[in-house]
Design a protein around this motif. Structure first.
Motif, PDB file in Angstrom:
ATOM      1  N   ASP A  64       0.712  -1.426   0.124  1.00  0.00           N
ATOM      2  CA  ASP A  64      -0.255  -0.137   0.235  1.00  0.00           C
ATOM      3  C   ASP A  64       1.145   1.526  -0.310  1.00  0.00           C
ATOM      4  O   ASP A  64       0.476   2.154  -0.358  1.00  0.00           O
ATOM      5  CB  ASP A  64      -1.032  -0.057   1.330  1.00  0.00           C
ATOM      6  N   TYR A  65       1.737   1.147   1.239  1.00  0.00           N
ATOM      7  CA  TYR A  65       2.614   2.325   1.032  1.00  0.00           C
ATOM      8  C   TYR A  65       3.795   2.216  -0.816  1.00  0.00           C
ATOM      9  O   TYR A  65       4.000   3.694  -1.293  1.00  0.00           O
ATOM     10  CB  TYR A  65       3.831   2.271   1.692  1.00  0.00           C
ATOM     11  N   GLY A  66       3.786   1.479  -1.245  1.00  0.00           N
ATOM     12  CA  GLY A  66       4.438   0.852  -2.713  1.00  0.00           C
ATOM     13  C   GLY A  66       4.090   2.177  -4.007  1.00  0.00           C
ATOM     14  O   GLY A  66       4.035   2.254  -4.682  1.00  0.00           O
ATOM     15  N   THR A  67       2.328   2.275  -3.373  1.00  0.00           N
ATOM     16  CA  THR A  67       1.350   2.349  -4.009  1.00  0.00           C
ATOM     17  C   THR A  67       1.277   3.866  -4.341  1.00  0.00           C
ATOM     18  O   THR A  67       1.305   4.827  -4.874  1.00  0.00           O
ATOM     19  CB  THR A  67       0.286   1.919  -3.847  1.00  0.00           C
ATOM     20  N   ARG A  68       2.079   4.331  -2.718  1.00  0.00           N
ATOM     21  CA  ARG A  68       1.747   5.797  -2.323  1.00  0.00           C
ATOM     22  C   ARG A  68       2.877   7.136  -3.532  1.00  0.00           C
ATOM     23  O   ARG A  68       3.164   7.520  -3.659  1.00  0.00           O
ATOM     24  CB  ARG A  68       1.531   5.879  -1.008  1.00  0.00           C
TER      25      ARG A  68
END
Length: 138
Positions: free
Chosen positions: A109-113
């Protein structure tokens, strides 16, 4: 020299400057930092390239979702536009995404951001290079 002859020369200069600024902006979008490098703003060029590159590298390494153009809803489309803002780094992220995204955990999820932040940052940098090429204060 009359006033009537000065206006066409001025508009030609403005037209050339605007075309040059658009080329700078496109170059800055395609390769993060290139627009600033062409303007010989070396510090900003390196900062843009490294920041966008590292965000893409970490975002893809965390198995963030790299959106495609075949989105199902408005959020997928916005994610695609944000990711595409990274220029060629978008395709680097697509090639690094060999196992597919894993957004079931916080890392993904952080990678997507991170990937979206890289794109938005690069679009803002390209806009700044465009304004600097037009002669506005940068």
């Amino acid at each position: 020299m009359t006033e009537g002859t000065a206006a066409p020369e001025s508009s030609k200069i403005d037209s050339k400057r605007e075309t040059f600024a658009l080329v700078i902006a496109a170059a800055g979008w395609i390769v993060p930092g290139l627009g600033h490098a062409l303007l010989k703003m070396w510090g900003r060029a390196v900062a843009c390239f490294l920041t966008a590159g590292l965000l893409v590298f970490f975002g893809a390494g965390m198995r963030g979702n790299v959106f495609t153009s075949s989105g199902n809803d408005a959020f997928d489309t916005l994610g695609y536009l944000a990711d595409l803002g990274a220029g060629t780094f978008y395709f680097v992220a697509r090639s690094l995404e060999t196992n597919g995204p894993d957004v079931s955990r916080a890392d993904g999820d952080y990678g997507t951001r991170f990937l979206a932040a890289a794109g938005v940052l690069n679009l803002l940098a390209a806009l700044h290079a465009y304004e600097a090429a037009r002669g506005r204060k940068a």
